[in-house]
Design a protein around this motif. Sequence first.
Motif, PDB file in Angstrom:
ATOM      1  N   ARG A 175       0.814  -1.209   0.000  1.00 38.15           N
ATOM      2  CA  ARG A 175       0.000   0.000   0.000  1.00 38.15           C
ATOM      3  C   ARG A 175       0.853   1.265   0.000  1.00 38.15           C
ATOM      4  N   ARG A 176       2.007   1.203   0.685  1.00 41.55           N
ATOM      5  CA  ARG A 176       2.905   2.369   0.752  1.00 41.55           C
ATOM      6  C   ARG A 176       4.080   2.233  -0.219  1.00 41.55           C
ATOM      7  N   ARG A 177       4.026   1.226  -1.094  1.00 44.03           N
ATOM      8  CA  ARG A 177       5.142   0.905  -1.979  1.00 44.03           C
ATOM      9  C   ARG A 177       6.426   0.673  -1.177  1.00 44.03           C
ATOM     10  N   TRP A 178       6.254   0.162   0.008  1.00 45.66           N
ATOM     11  CA  TRP A 178       7.376  -0.024   0.925  1.00 45.66           C
ATOM     12  C   TRP A 178       6.903  -0.916   2.062  1.00 45.66           C
ATOM     13  N   ILE A 179       7.719  -1.872   2.435  1.00 46.77           N
ATOM     14  CA  ILE A 179       7.485  -2.705   3.607  1.00 46.77           C
ATOM     15  C   ILE A 179       8.729  -2.610   4.474  1.00 46.77           C
ATOM     16  N   PRO A 180       8.600  -2.285   5.767  1.00 43.43           N
ATOM     17  CA  PRO A 180       9.793  -2.221   6.612  1.00 43.43           C
ATOM     18  C   PRO A 180      10.516  -3.563   6.641  1.00 43.43           C
ATOM     19  N   VAL A 181      11.818  -3.514   6.476  1.00 43.03           N
ATOM     20  CA  VAL A 181      12.661  -4.710   6.537  1.00 43.03           C
ATOM     21  C   VAL A 181      13.441  -4.659   7.840  1.00 43.03           C
ATOM     22  N   ILE A 182      13.140  -5.584   8.742  1.00 43.68           N
ATOM     23  CA  ILE A 182      13.763  -5.643  10.061  1.00 43.68           C
ATOM     24  C   ILE A 182      14.830  -6.734  10.021  1.00 43.68           C
ATOM     25  N   CYS A 183      16.060  -6.386  10.356  1.00 44.02           N
ATOM     26  CA  CYS A 183      17.159  -7.344  10.304  1.00 44.02           C
ATOM     27  C   CYS A 183      17.324  -8.047  11.645  1.00 44.02           C
ATOM     28  N   GLY A 184      17.304  -9.359  11.630  1.00 41.03           N
ATOM     29  CA  GLY A 184      17.521 -10.132  12.830  1.00 41.03           C
ATOM     30  C   GLY A 184      18.984 -10.491  13.002  1.00 41.03           C
ATOM     31  N   GLY A 185      19.333 -10.875  14.231  1.00 39.03           N
ATOM     32  CA  GLY A 185      20.696 -11.307  14.520  1.00 39.03           C
ATOM     33  C   GLY A 185      21.351 -10.422  15.556  1.00 39.03           C
ATOM     34  N   ASN A 186      22.291 -11.013  16.289  1.00 39.95           N
ATOM     35  CA  ASN A 186      22.941 -10.316  17.395  1.00 39.95           C
ATOM     36  C   ASN A 186      24.418 -10.030  17.159  1.00 39.95           C
ATOM     37  N   SER A 187      24.989 -10.553  16.104  1.00 41.45           N
ATOM     38  CA  SER A 187      26.424 -10.405  15.861  1.00 41.45           C
ATOM     39  C   SER A 187      26.748  -9.000  15.365  1.00 41.45           C
ATOM     40  N   ASP A 188      28.028  -8.670  15.379  1.00 42.09           N
ATOM     41  CA  ASP A 188      28.458  -7.379  14.832  1.00 42.09           C
ATOM     42  C   ASP A 188      28.070  -7.255  13.371  1.00 42.09           C
ATOM     43  N   GLN A 189      28.205  -8.331  12.609  1.00 37.75           N
ATOM     44  CA  GLN A 189      27.858  -8.274  11.192  1.00 37.75           C
ATOM     45  C   GLN A 189      26.367  -8.068  10.995  1.00 37.75           C
ATOM     46  N   ALA A 190      25.549  -8.694  11.832  1.00 40.05           N
ATOM     47  CA  ALA A 190      24.106  -8.480  11.749  1.00 40.05           C
ATOM     48  C   ALA A 190      23.763  -7.022  12.037  1.00 40.05           C
ATOM     49  N   LEU A 191      24.416  -6.446  13.032  1.00 37.42           N
ATOM     50  CA  LEU A 191      24.164  -5.048  13.366  1.00 37.42           C
ATOM     51  C   LEU A 191      24.639  -4.120  12.252  1.00 37.42           C
ATOM     52  N   ARG A 192      25.696  -4.494  11.560  1.00 36.16           N
ATOM     53  CA  ARG A 192      26.137  -3.680  10.421  1.00 36.16           C
ATOM     54  C   ARG A 192      25.079  -3.695   9.316  1.00 36.16           C
TER      55      ARG A 192
END
Length: 291
Positions: free
Chosen positions: A179-196
């Motif tokens: 509907r908004r031409r956009w869906i929030p993408v939430i990144c999972g994971g706890n590592s430094d690379q996931a946070l990057r």
Amino acid sequence: MVSLGLHGLGIGAGASRPVIDAVAAAAERSGFATLWIGEHVVMVDEPSSRYPYDADGEMAVPADADWLDPLIALSFAAAATNRIGLATGVLLLPEHNPVVTAKRAASLDTLSGGHRFSLGIGVGWSREEFDALGVPFARRGRRTEEYVSAMRTLWRDDVATFAGEFVSFDRVRVNPKPRRRWIPVICGGNSDQALRRVAEWGDGWYGFNLADEEEVAERMSVLRGLCRELGRDLRDLRLSVSLREPTPASLAKLADIGVDELVVVATPPYDPIAAEAWVDDLARQYSGGFR
């Protein structure tokens, strides 16, 4: 104040249609912000891959448990509710065709009203699962990043073209659009690379099964530093975490750290009436501390 989410559907007792209906409706009525549902396409009895979200390296979910496809399960939760947020926590994106996933996600977004669904994604940790699906385990992080970019192109453009290492398409139409031409993408994971990944291109973070508020604070400090490095504003991200042993007191501590949502990971009873009471009891336990 910190919102309260519930990660309790899609597995075992939470894979039953009557329980999904009861839990979803009760969670919405009781003020929960989001229903989260995770994913594994396959499980194996004796994995060699180490589970990264517990100190002993083993999952608590037995290999023979029912585990629903999260987008299908969330569509049933959406049909039983009107307002509560819906999120995959997480969908293992590199295991899926991104064009098909973009269409499925946009379909759920459309059918649920266009403002409720967030696509939580992860890169995966089980080599056995990737092998069973015929997807290379190596470079799955880079594959995930490219898939997200491709899906955002499909959601945004009426006629979409994308050329990448792992996915390419030329002048295609994939409808419906979100509907908004956009869906929030939430990144999972706890590592430094996931946070990057969160800091580089995510719309939020789902930190899963963290030991305590101190570990959350440490991970948030890393994420804050990465956002500064990359020119992102941490306040623009949706920050959700689950703890191994959360308590109502966790809400105030997490608010001080800057977290937006505490996600309670728990298993409902098999009986729908008991499951509804179970949700109400959780809400009473945390009442006064969440919005």
